[in-house]
Design a protein around this motif. Sequence first.
Motif, PDB file in Angstrom:
ATOM      1  N   LEU B 200       0.567  -1.376  -0.112  1.00 31.43           N
ATOM      2  CA  LEU B 200       0.310  -0.294   0.060  1.00 31.43           C
ATOM      3  C   LEU B 200       0.838   1.435   0.008  1.00 31.43           C
ATOM      4  O   LEU B 200       0.169   2.353  -0.791  1.00 31.43           O
ATOM      5  N   ALA B 201       2.060   1.391   0.831  1.00 27.59           N
ATOM      6  CA  ALA B 201       2.686   2.274   0.187  1.00 27.59           C
ATOM      7  C   ALA B 201       3.411   3.158  -0.758  1.00 27.59           C
ATOM      8  O   ALA B 201       4.266   3.537  -1.090  1.00 27.59           O
ATOM      9  N   ARG B 202       3.083   1.952  -1.705  1.00 26.78           N
ATOM     10  CA  ARG B 202       3.384   2.509  -3.021  1.00 26.78           C
ATOM     11  C   ARG B 202       2.618   3.151  -4.022  1.00 26.78           C
ATOM     12  O   ARG B 202       2.664   3.290  -5.193  1.00 26.78           O
ATOM     13  N   LEU B 203       0.903   3.274  -3.090  1.00 28.44           N
ATOM     14  CA  LEU B 203       0.037   4.310  -3.450  1.00 28.44           C
ATOM     15  C   LEU B 203      -0.451   5.104  -3.010  1.00 28.44           C
ATOM     16  O   LEU B 203       0.577   5.765  -2.189  1.00 28.44           O
ATOM     17  N   ARG B 204      -0.487   6.554  -4.263  1.00 24.36           N
ATOM     18  CA  ARG B 204      -1.124   7.484  -3.227  1.00 24.36           C
ATOM     19  C   ARG B 204      -2.808   7.558  -2.956  1.00 24.36           C
ATOM     20  O   ARG B 204      -3.403   6.227  -2.830  1.00 24.36           O
ATOM     21  N   ALA B 205      -2.734   8.675  -1.718  1.00 17.78           N
ATOM     22  CA  ALA B 205      -4.299   8.782  -1.307  1.00 17.78           C
ATOM     23  C   ALA B 205      -5.341   8.220  -2.318  1.00 17.78           C
ATOM     24  O   ALA B 205      -6.029   7.254  -1.889  1.00 17.78           O
ATOM     25  N   ASP B 206      -5.035   9.165  -3.706  1.00 14.08           N
ATOM     26  CA  ASP B 206      -6.648   9.493  -4.823  1.00 14.08           C
ATOM     27  C   ASP B 206      -6.505   7.897  -5.695  1.00 14.08           C
ATOM     28  O   ASP B 206      -6.871   8.069  -6.211  1.00 14.08           O
ATOM     29  N   GLN B 207      -5.693   7.430  -4.390  1.00 12.26           N
ATOM     30  CA  GLN B 207      -5.409   5.913  -5.548  1.00 12.26           C
ATOM     31  C   GLN B 207      -6.024   4.332  -4.316  1.00 12.26           C
ATOM     32  O   GLN B 207      -6.256   3.350  -5.252  1.00 12.26           O
ATOM     33  N   ILE B 208      -6.716   4.856  -3.685  1.00 12.41           N
ATOM     34  CA  ILE B 208      -7.529   4.343  -3.343  1.00 12.41           C
ATOM     35  C   ILE B 208      -8.861   4.476  -3.149  1.00 12.41           C
ATOM     36  O   ILE B 208      -9.422   5.857  -3.342  1.00 12.41           O
ATOM     37  N   ALA B 209      -9.178   3.213  -4.335  1.00 10.59           N
ATOM     38  CA  ALA B 209     -11.418   3.496  -4.781  1.00 10.59           C
ATOM     39  C   ALA B 209     -12.049   3.383  -3.354  1.00 10.59           C
ATOM     40  O   ALA B 209     -13.079   4.043  -3.602  1.00 10.59           O
ATOM     41  N   GLY B 210     -11.266   2.110  -1.901  1.00  5.99           N
ATOM     42  CA  GLY B 210     -12.922   2.367  -2.038  1.00  5.99           C
ATOM     43  C   GLY B 210     -11.987   1.355  -0.118  1.00  5.99           C
ATOM     44  O   GLY B 210     -10.524   0.403  -0.948  1.00  5.99           O
ATOM     45  N   TYR B 211     -12.090   1.436   0.843  1.00  2.00           N
ATOM     46  CA  TYR B 211     -12.150   0.313   1.380  1.00  2.00           C
ATOM     47  C   TYR B 211     -12.674  -0.696   2.924  1.00  2.00           C
ATOM     48  O   TYR B 211     -14.400  -0.028   3.033  1.00  2.00           O
ATOM     49  N   HIS B 212     -12.818  -1.956   2.724  1.00  2.00           N
ATOM     50  CA  HIS B 212     -14.257  -2.484   2.359  1.00  2.00           C
ATOM     51  C   HIS B 212     -14.214  -3.390   4.241  1.00  2.00           C
ATOM     52  O   HIS B 212     -12.614  -4.055   4.071  1.00  2.00           O
ATOM     53  N   ILE B 213     -14.537  -3.349   5.132  1.00  2.00           N
ATOM     54  CA  ILE B 213     -14.323  -4.436   6.284  1.00  2.00           C
ATOM     55  C   ILE B 213     -15.399  -5.166   6.424  1.00  2.00           C
ATOM     56  O   ILE B 213     -16.431  -5.271   6.213  1.00  2.00           O
ATOM     57  N   CYS B 214     -15.209  -6.063   6.960  1.00  2.00           N
ATOM     58  CA  CYS B 214     -15.912  -7.253   7.588  1.00  2.00           C
ATOM     59  C   CYS B 214     -14.899  -7.687   8.833  1.00  2.00           C
ATOM     60  O   CYS B 214     -14.383  -7.183   9.791  1.00  2.00           O
ATOM     61  N   ASP B 215     -15.066  -9.704   8.879  1.00  2.00           N
ATOM     62  CA  ASP B 215     -14.104 -10.046   9.685  1.00  2.00           C
ATOM     63  C   ASP B 215     -13.945 -11.548   9.449  1.00  2.00           C
ATOM     64  O   ASP B 215     -14.688 -11.970   7.817  1.00  2.00           O
ATOM     65  N   TRP B 216     -12.705 -12.342   9.010  1.00  2.00           N
ATOM     66  CA  TRP B 216     -13.064 -13.485   8.941  1.00  2.00           C
ATOM     67  C   TRP B 216     -12.728 -14.125   9.991  1.00  2.00           C
ATOM     68  O   TRP B 216     -11.856 -14.550  10.927  1.00  2.00           O
ATOM     69  N   LEU B 217     -13.553 -15.209   9.479  1.00  2.00           N
ATOM     70  CA  LEU B 217     -14.340 -15.919  11.248  1.00  2.00           C
ATOM     71  C   LEU B 217     -12.800 -17.012  10.940  1.00  2.00           C
ATOM     72  O   LEU B 217     -12.569 -17.500   9.851  1.00  2.00           O
ATOM     73  N   ALA B 218     -12.302 -17.413  12.464  1.00  2.00           N
ATOM     74  CA  ALA B 218     -10.986 -18.352  12.232  1.00  2.00           C
ATOM     75  C   ALA B 218     -11.537 -19.027  11.594  1.00  2.00           C
ATOM     76  O   ALA B 218     -10.463 -20.415  10.881  1.00  2.00           O
ATOM     77  N   GLU B 219     -13.139 -20.233  11.959  1.00  2.00           N
ATOM     78  CA  GLU B 219     -13.556 -21.220  11.239  1.00  2.00           C
ATOM     79  C   GLU B 219     -14.475 -21.274  10.471  1.00  2.00           C
ATOM     80  O   GLU B 219     -15.624 -21.393  10.124  1.00  2.00           O
ATOM     81  N   THR B 220     -14.091 -20.750   9.267  1.00  2.00           N
ATOM     82  CA  THR B 220     -14.781 -20.335   8.209  1.00  2.00           C
ATOM     83  C   THR B 220     -15.806 -21.470   7.790  1.00  2.00           C
ATOM     84  O   THR B 220     -15.263 -22.252   7.269  1.00  2.00           O
ATOM     85  N   ARG B 221     -17.038 -21.452   6.959  1.00  2.00           N
ATOM     86  CA  ARG B 221     -17.640 -22.311   6.806  1.00  2.00           C
ATOM     87  C   ARG B 221     -17.550 -22.394   5.793  1.00  2.00           C
ATOM     88  O   ARG B 221     -18.183 -23.534   4.800  1.00  2.00           O
TER      89      ARG B 221
END
Lengths: 282, 282
Positions: B200-221
Amino acid sequence: MRDFSQDHSALALNTATLGHNLDGYGAGWSPERVIDACAARGYGGITFWRREIGGQAVQIGQAVRAAGLRVTGLCRTPLLVGPGAPDDVTGDFRASIEMAAGLGADSLTIVVGGVQEGTKGLGESLKIVRDTVARMADEAQSAGVMLGIEPLHPVYAGDRSCLVSVRDAVDMIEEIDHAAVGLDVDVYHVWWDRSLVDQLARLRADQIAGYHICDWLAETRDVLLDRGMMGDGVADLTAIRGAVEATGWRGFCEVEIFSKHWWSRPPEEVLDLCAARFRELC
Amino acid sequence: MRDFSQDHSALALNTATLGHNLDGYGAGWSPERVIDACAARGYGGITFWRREIGGQAVQIGQAVRAAGLRVTGLCRTPLLVGPGAPDDVTGDFRASIEMAAGLGADSLTIVVGGVQEGTKGLGESLKIVRDTVARMADEAQSAGVMLGIEPLHPVYAGDRSCLVSVRDAVDMIEEIDHAAVGLDVDVYHVWWDRSLVDQLARLRADQIAGYHICDWLAETRDVLLDRGMMGDGVADLTAIRGAVEATGWRGFCEVEIFSKHWWSRPPEEVLDLCAARFRELC
């Protein structure tokens, strides 16, 4: 790169390919029957799982060698971290080293385990893994067993392997810096990684502990038990072996296919097809 | 890093979180009802899916803004490569740009598609993706829409996304080198990647189009429909946002949870919990 089109003596069987975790093998085969079937077909080695060996490590190892094959490996240590790790990691790790030594196995695979409870991300868990492997490396060396650190596919990062990239695995191997600690490269786990060539170039040939082949089916239905036969998927098998051999490594290619489909087929058919696909495609 | 503990106006809803691909939303809600529910709860934006919009892009966009929110994004272009790509990629890509423009959406997400038939590995497919995005970038820019290239989790590499690492995505963005082409970072897809900060350090702020959140469940079914609510899994949400914000980016954090579990819950409960977890943990 080596040419296997006329000779598959570099092919080893990982017994998981025959359904090692069903009742017996897929068709109730004993280790002795697997040894005979591999020898008859010109395989060069066999990697076993601990559940198949019991107290018979020395005898089974001798039977493999008497048939003209090598025991290429043993699967595996306990998980070292995360919810699946046993209470006594050291004791069980030691037992796995002793079994590998009894078999005369070239290497012992390490599946490292998932995210340590109470932590987030992979960093803390990886430190525990690194320290545990470093602590056991002398014992492995004394037993004549190479420890193979195996990065798994990132889909397993939560519960099975906080180590999910070749980069992290090579970092760990460099940090531990021990002659008995190397890398297991498995096509299923790394085929998607476009940094593979660069990362493997950081290793010497004697730091490759194992090379495991199968294929990634484009539409994988089950991330545990739907691995593909070589040629049926989208992994670039030639490129991956090329990256491993660029280190100078010339070891066995171990076929390891966890698959409900192939486990339902006669073992003879699976062994024949693995050998044919290996000659043709791997 | 920003402190959201007292203010969640930087939180956006991706409507997938409410079960957009069930019949209507999880409880049969219309886009208008979603807009009202988000506005009432202090959300700052909404990202829609094309199937919800139909011919109503301009009206829905106006309704969002009238409620004091932004249309943060639209999901998505067609797959650009692989077996799931439509016959007329260009036409459908253009239609998605036009819909995003009609909505007044800040960005349009690109899910790139899997491995091109007849090829092995990811390289050939990635070239097709790069060339297609490059060809459409001027049209997107003219329409005022940022294209967000989204690397998916490597588990999807076969059939949904030959782009599975932030490294490959940043390489592609650099190769295309167009002001209308940036990166979508999704916690679910990248949480395991220990090179995230460096890439990510290779990008400028205006090259981030989106940031999506959720979580990864340890035991993803289920790798499609078992995403976790923030805090219920093992992703290091603070570290990931920190890596994104280190570019200087200060945009919306878009909650996107594909989950049979959460889709079975009342949408009001899900919206309330997302906001609470966002303040507490994200």
